[in-house]
Design a protein around this motif. Structure first.
Motif, PDB file in Angstrom:
ATOM      1  N   VAL A  84       0.874  -1.164   0.000  1.00  0.00           N
ATOM      2  CA  VAL A  84       0.000   0.000   0.000  1.00  0.00           C
ATOM      3  C   VAL A  84       0.914   1.216   0.000  1.00  0.00           C
ATOM      4  O   VAL A  84       1.815   1.316   0.827  1.00  0.00           O
ATOM      5  N   ALA A  86      -3.486   0.165  -3.334  1.00  0.00           N
ATOM      6  CA  ALA A  86      -3.330  -1.106  -2.621  1.00  0.00           C
ATOM      7  C   ALA A  86      -3.099  -2.192  -3.677  1.00  0.00           C
ATOM      8  O   ALA A  86      -3.865  -2.306  -4.630  1.00  0.00           O
ATOM      9  N   LEU A 145     -10.816  -2.367   2.376  1.00  0.00           N
ATOM     10  CA  LEU A 145      -9.486  -2.035   2.888  1.00  0.00           C
ATOM     11  C   LEU A 145      -9.604  -1.231   4.179  1.00  0.00           C
ATOM     12  O   LEU A 145     -10.438  -0.332   4.286  1.00  0.00           O
ATOM     13  N   TYR A 146      -8.725  -1.561   5.138  1.00  0.00           N
ATOM     14  CA  TYR A 146      -8.668  -0.880   6.429  1.00  0.00           C
ATOM     15  C   TYR A 146      -7.224  -0.501   6.735  1.00  0.00           C
ATOM     16  O   TYR A 146      -6.295  -1.232   6.391  1.00  0.00           O
ATOM     17  N   ALA A 147      -7.069   0.633   7.406  1.00  0.00           N
ATOM     18  CA  ALA A 147      -5.778   1.051   7.947  1.00  0.00           C
ATOM     19  C   ALA A 147      -5.960   1.041   9.457  1.00  0.00           C
ATOM     20  O   ALA A 147      -6.599   1.937  10.015  1.00  0.00           O
ATOM     21  N   THR A 188       3.459   4.869   4.976  1.00  0.00           N
ATOM     22  CA  THR A 188       2.425   3.821   4.958  1.00  0.00           C
ATOM     23  C   THR A 188       2.939   2.517   5.567  1.00  0.00           C
ATOM     24  O   THR A 188       2.146   1.687   5.994  1.00  0.00           O
ATOM     25  N   TRP A 217      -2.063  -2.310   7.678  1.00  0.00           N
ATOM     26  CA  TRP A 217      -3.086  -2.386   6.636  1.00  0.00           C
ATOM     27  C   TRP A 217      -3.651  -3.797   6.605  1.00  0.00           C
ATOM     28  O   TRP A 217      -2.912  -4.772   6.698  1.00  0.00           O
ATOM     29  N   THR A 245      -3.522  -9.449   5.944  1.00  0.00           N
ATOM     30  CA  THR A 245      -2.811  -8.311   6.515  1.00  0.00           C
ATOM     31  C   THR A 245      -1.563  -8.093   5.696  1.00  0.00           C
ATOM     32  O   THR A 245      -0.930  -9.056   5.242  1.00  0.00           O
TER      33      THR A 245
END
Length: 157
Positions: free
Chosen positions: A43, A57, A78-80, A128, A133, A155
Motif C-alpha cells: 500500500v 493497494a 481495505l482498512y488502515a 504507509t 493495513w 494483513t
C-alpha cells in the motif's frame, strides 16, 4: 416417551449430516477456487492533494493448485488499523492457470476530514509502512446453484 426419544435421536443424527452435506456441496461447487490464496502485497501513496490523498493497494491472487481456476468476481474492503478506507469490487472473470498469480492495483481516495490527524500525517510523509493495513472480502464463483463466496482476511506483510 419412546416417540420423543426417537425424534430426538433422528434430529441429533440429521443435523450433522445436513451440515456435512452442505460443506461437500460447497467444495464441489467451488472446486479449486477454495484453494486460491489472496495477499495484500503493498500500500503506497500515489498522489497528495490539499484535501485528500490517493493510495494504491496491491492485491495478489494466487492459484497454488494444478487445475485451472476461474474467479467470477472479487470484493475487497481495505482498512488502515481500525480506519475503514473503502470498498472495491471487480465484476469480471479472472482465469488463473496452475501456479499462476494475478496482481491487481486498486486505487482509493482518502479525504483528510474523514480520518484522524495522525493518519493524515502518515499519509503526507508517505509512512504507509508504519500503518497496519488489512483487507477483508471474498472471491466469487458462479455455479448452477448461484454465486458462492470464498471469504478471506489478509494483513500486509
Amino acid at each position: 416417551m419412546r416417540r420423543s426419544v426417537t425424534i430426538l435421536i433422528l434430529l441429533l443424527i440429521s443435523v450433522p449430516l445436513v451440515n456435512f452435506g452442505y460443506f461437500i456441496f460447497r467444495y464441489i461447487a467451488l472446486g479449486p477456487v477454495n484453494d486460491c490464496e489472496v495477499g495484500l502485497v503493498d500500500v503506497y501513496v500515489s498522489h497528495v492533494d490539499t484535501d485528500s490523498a490517493k493510495i494504491v493497494a496491491i492485491v495478489e491472487v494466487l492459484n497454488p493448485t494444478n487445475k485451472r481456476v476461474s474467479v467470477d468476481g472479487i470484493k475487497i474492503e481495505l482498512y488502515a488499523e481500525d480506519i475503514y478506507i473503502g470498498e472495491y469490487t471487480i465484476n469480471r472473470t479472472i482465469t488463473l492457470t496452475p501456479g499462476d498469480k494475478v496482481t491487481i492495483p486498486i486505487n482509493f481516495t482518502i479525504y483528510y476530514s474523514n480520518v484522524p490527524t495522525e493518519f493524515v500525517r502518515a499519509l503526507l510523509e508517505n509512512r504507509t509502512g508504519d500503518v497496519i493495513w488489512w483487507a477483508t472480502g471474498g472471491l466469487y464463483a458462479n455455479s448452477l446453484f448461484g454465486t458462492l463466496e470464498v471469504p478471506f482476511n489478509v494483513t500486509l506483510g
